[in-house]
Motif scaffolding. Structure first.
Motif, PDB file in Angstrom:
ATOM      1  N   TYR A  45      40.600  49.320 -14.802  1.00  0.00           N
ATOM      2  CA  TYR A  45      40.129  49.002 -13.456  1.00  0.00           C
ATOM      3  C   TYR A  45      39.454  47.645 -13.465  1.00  0.00           C
ATOM      4  O   TYR A  45      38.474  47.440 -14.178  1.00  0.00           O
ATOM      5  N   ALA A  46      39.986  46.717 -12.677  1.00  0.00           N
ATOM      6  CA  ALA A  46      39.393  45.387 -12.553  1.00  0.00           C
ATOM      7  C   ALA A  46      39.025  45.097 -11.103  1.00  0.00           C
ATOM      8  O   ALA A  46      38.678  43.987 -10.758  1.00  0.00           O
ATOM      9  N   ASP A  47      39.135  46.106 -10.257  1.00  0.00           N
ATOM     10  CA  ASP A  47      38.812  45.975  -8.846  1.00  0.00           C
ATOM     11  C   ASP A  47      38.285  47.329  -8.380  1.00  0.00           C
ATOM     12  O   ASP A  47      38.720  48.383  -8.865  1.00  0.00           O
ATOM     13  N   ALA A  48      37.374  47.284  -7.434  1.00  0.00           N
ATOM     14  CA  ALA A  48      36.789  48.525  -6.937  1.00  0.00           C
ATOM     15  C   ALA A  48      37.614  49.104  -5.800  1.00  0.00           C
ATOM     16  O   ALA A  48      38.262  48.373  -5.046  1.00  0.00           O
ATOM     17  N   LEU A  49      37.587  50.412  -5.683  1.00  0.00           N
ATOM     18  CA  LEU A  49      38.132  51.080  -4.524  1.00  0.00           C
ATOM     19  C   LEU A  49      37.107  50.923  -3.405  1.00  0.00           C
ATOM     20  O   LEU A  49      35.944  50.601  -3.682  1.00  0.00           O
ATOM     21  N   VAL A  50      37.509  51.142  -2.165  1.00  0.00           N
ATOM     22  CA  VAL A  50      36.601  51.018  -1.024  1.00  0.00           C
ATOM     23  C   VAL A  50      36.567  52.350  -0.307  1.00  0.00           C
ATOM     24  O   VAL A  50      37.616  52.937  -0.003  1.00  0.00           O
ATOM     25  N   ALA A  51      35.347  52.839  -0.043  1.00  0.00           N
ATOM     26  CA  ALA A  51      35.184  54.121   0.639  1.00  0.00           C
ATOM     27  C   ALA A  51      33.951  54.077   1.536  1.00  0.00           C
ATOM     28  O   ALA A  51      33.067  53.243   1.356  1.00  0.00           O
ATOM     29  N   ARG A  52      33.919  54.985   2.474  1.00  0.00           N
ATOM     30  CA  ARG A  52      32.728  55.132   3.312  1.00  0.00           C
ATOM     31  C   ARG A  52      32.150  56.517   3.072  1.00  0.00           C
ATOM     32  O   ARG A  52      32.867  57.469   2.739  1.00  0.00           O
ATOM     33  N   GLU A  53      30.839  56.630   3.253  1.00  0.00           N
ATOM     34  CA  GLU A  53      30.170  57.905   3.042  1.00  0.00           C
ATOM     35  C   GLU A  53      30.193  58.709   4.330  1.00  0.00           C
ATOM     36  O   GLU A  53      29.822  58.220   5.396  1.00  0.00           O
ATOM     37  N   LEU A  54      30.680  59.935   4.219  1.00  0.00           N
ATOM     38  CA  LEU A  54      30.723  60.837   5.362  1.00  0.00           C
ATOM     39  C   LEU A  54      29.374  61.542   5.506  1.00  0.00           C
ATOM     40  O   LEU A  54      28.560  61.551   4.571  1.00  0.00           O
ATOM     41  N   PRO A  55      29.100  62.149   6.665  1.00  0.00           N
ATOM     42  CA  PRO A  55      27.802  62.811   6.879  1.00  0.00           C
ATOM     43  C   PRO A  55      27.442  63.857   5.818  1.00  0.00           C
ATOM     44  O   PRO A  55      26.272  64.047   5.499  1.00  0.00           O
ATOM     45  N   ASP A  56      28.445  64.504   5.220  1.00  0.00           N
ATOM     46  CA  ASP A  56      28.161  65.517   4.194  1.00  0.00           C
ATOM     47  C   ASP A  56      27.946  64.903   2.806  1.00  0.00           C
ATOM     48  O   ASP A  56      27.768  65.617   1.814  1.00  0.00           O
ATOM     49  N   GLY A  57      27.985  63.564   2.706  1.00  0.00           N
ATOM     50  CA  GLY A  57      27.768  62.886   1.431  1.00  0.00           C
ATOM     51  C   GLY A  57      29.035  62.603   0.649  1.00  0.00           C
ATOM     52  O   GLY A  57      28.997  61.884  -0.353  1.00  0.00           O
ATOM     53  N   SER A  58      30.174  63.156   1.068  1.00  0.00           N
ATOM     54  CA  SER A  58      31.422  62.885   0.367  1.00  0.00           C
ATOM     55  C   SER A  58      31.891  61.460   0.698  1.00  0.00           C
ATOM     56  O   SER A  58      31.435  60.849   1.668  1.00  0.00           O
ATOM     57  N   LEU A  59      32.798  60.949  -0.119  1.00  0.00           N
ATOM     58  CA  LEU A  59      33.303  59.592   0.070  1.00  0.00           C
ATOM     59  C   LEU A  59      34.765  59.645   0.512  1.00  0.00           C
ATOM     60  O   LEU A  59      35.596  60.288  -0.129  1.00  0.00           O
ATOM     61  N   GLN A  60      35.061  58.931   1.605  1.00  0.00           N
ATOM     62  CA  GLN A  60      36.409  58.866   2.164  1.00  0.00           C
ATOM     63  C   GLN A  60      37.004  57.493   1.864  1.00  0.00           C
ATOM     64  O   GLN A  60      36.434  56.462   2.221  1.00  0.00           O
ATOM     65  N   LEU A  61      38.128  57.484   1.191  1.00  0.00           N
ATOM     66  CA  LEU A  61      38.778  56.232   0.818  1.00  0.00           C
ATOM     67  C   LEU A  61      39.240  55.443   2.040  1.00  0.00           C
ATOM     68  O   LEU A  61      39.705  56.019   3.023  1.00  0.00           O
ATOM     69  N   ILE A  62      39.115  54.138   1.921  1.00  0.00           N
ATOM     70  CA  ILE A  62      39.701  53.217   2.890  1.00  0.00           C
ATOM     71  C   ILE A  62      40.746  52.361   2.168  1.00  0.00           C
ATOM     72  O   ILE A  62      41.799  52.069   2.700  1.00  0.00           O
ATOM     73  N   ASP A  63      40.454  51.995   0.931  1.00  0.00           N
ATOM     74  CA  ASP A  63      41.399  51.216   0.127  1.00  0.00           C
ATOM     75  C   ASP A  63      41.369  51.736  -1.305  1.00  0.00           C
ATOM     76  O   ASP A  63      40.301  52.001  -1.846  1.00  0.00           O
ATOM     77  N   GLY A  64      42.547  51.879  -1.908  1.00  0.00           N
ATOM     78  CA  GLY A  64      42.638  52.324  -3.291  1.00  0.00           C
ATOM     79  C   GLY A  64      43.237  53.705  -3.446  1.00  0.00           C
ATOM     80  O   GLY A  64      43.096  54.338  -4.496  1.00  0.00           O
ATOM     81  N   HIS A  65      43.934  54.161  -2.437  1.00  0.00           N
ATOM     82  CA  HIS A  65      44.514  55.502  -2.482  1.00  0.00           C
ATOM     83  C   HIS A  65      45.429  55.709  -3.688  1.00  0.00           C
ATOM     84  O   HIS A  65      45.342  56.729  -4.370  1.00  0.00           O
ATOM     85  N   LEU A  66      46.315  54.742  -3.965  1.00  0.00           N
ATOM     86  CA  LEU A  66      47.246  54.905  -5.082  1.00  0.00           C
ATOM     87  C   LEU A  66      46.505  54.947  -6.408  1.00  0.00           C
ATOM     88  O   LEU A  66      46.789  55.800  -7.250  1.00  0.00           O
ATOM     89  N   ARG A  67      45.568  54.034  -6.608  1.00  0.00           N
ATOM     90  CA  ARG A  67      44.824  54.021  -7.876  1.00  0.00           C
ATOM     91  C   ARG A  67      44.095  55.340  -8.085  1.00  0.00           C
ATOM     92  O   ARG A  67      44.101  55.906  -9.180  1.00  0.00           O
ATOM     93  N   ALA A  68      43.467  55.858  -7.032  1.00  0.00           N
ATOM     94  CA  ALA A  68      42.759  57.134  -7.143  1.00  0.00           C
ATOM     95  C   ALA A  68      43.726  58.274  -7.452  1.00  0.00           C
ATOM     96  O   ALA A  68      43.439  59.143  -8.280  1.00  0.00           O
ATOM     97  N   GLU A  69      44.885  58.245  -6.817  1.00  0.00           N
ATOM     98  CA  GLU A  69      45.883  59.297  -7.031  1.00  0.00           C
ATOM     99  C   GLU A  69      46.432  59.279  -8.455  1.00  0.00           C
ATOM    100  O   GLU A  69      46.671  60.327  -9.057  1.00  0.00           O
ATOM    101  N   LEU A  70      46.620  58.072  -9.005  1.00  0.00           N
ATOM    102  CA  LEU A  70      47.182  57.953 -10.352  1.00  0.00           C
ATOM    103  C   LEU A  70      46.195  58.319 -11.454  1.00  0.00           C
ATOM    104  O   LEU A  70      46.608  58.673 -12.552  1.00  0.00           O
ATOM    105  N   THR A  71      44.901  58.202 -11.162  1.00  0.00           N
ATOM    106  CA  THR A  71      43.875  58.446 -12.195  1.00  0.00           C
ATOM    107  C   THR A  71      42.817  59.421 -11.687  1.00  0.00           C
ATOM    108  O   THR A  71      41.628  59.099 -11.660  1.00  0.00           O
TER     109      THR A  71
END
Length: 185
Positions: A45-71
């Protein structure tokens, strides 16, 4: 211009815990998946994924779906951004398309690719495609060629059903005194 910094935090999170955005519109063909897996395998990993925090504290991806899916079991860097749902959708709609608008400095790309070495057939295949983009004709053109003054010309291309119709159109144009030629593409 006053630019807002919406990055709240950099966290390390197990990729499988990140929630994909339900409106993620990007698809990832097998060729891209294989190349991304190879890049992650060689470089990590040489770049960060981008996510926003939902009201329940979980993180919702905005960018990086493929990287997260592969690893899914990897602990990955995630930029947590302070965006509401409407802003997250706007970023989701613009992030990749804005990057895709970048042009190509063919000389710089060719120089870069001359210096890049990989042990991965998948990455080499990607580099070969990039090299083709850097030199689509396959002809080495010297850097010191003079600028050419090419006069404007106005042409018409006519699609024909077959070779016989092509010959009829050609003959009719020649009979009108037009300068024309036959092309078969």
């Amino acid at each position: 211009m006053n630019v807002r910094d919406c990055i709240k935090d950099l966290r390390r999170v197990r990729a499988g815990e990140l929630l994909p955005h339900p409106l993620n519109w990007r698809t990832h063909p097998e060729r891209q998946r294989v190349a991304m897996a190879a890049a992650l395998g060689e470089l990590g990993y040489a770049d960060a994924l981008v996510a926003r925090e939902l009201p329940d504290g979980s993180l919702q991806l905005i960018d990086g779906h493929l990287r997260a899916e592969l690893t899914p079991d990897a602990v990955v860097p995630v930029l947590v951004v302070d965006l509401d749902e409407a802003e997250a959708q706007k970023l989701l709609a613009t992030h990749d398309p804005l990057a895709a608008l970048a042009g190509v400095d063919r000389g710089a790309l060719a120089s870069l690719l001359e210096n890049v070495d990989t042990q991965s057939d998948e990455l080499q295949s990607l580099f070969d495609v990039l090299a083709e983009q850097a030199n689509p004709t396959g002809v080495d053109v010297p850097a010191n060629l003079p600028d050419l003054d090419i006069p404007e010309t106005y042409q018409v291309v006519v699609d024909c059903a077959d070779e016989a119709e092509q010959q009829q159109v050609y003959q009719a144009m020649r009979e009108e005194g037009r300068k024309c030629r036959v092309l078969t593409l």
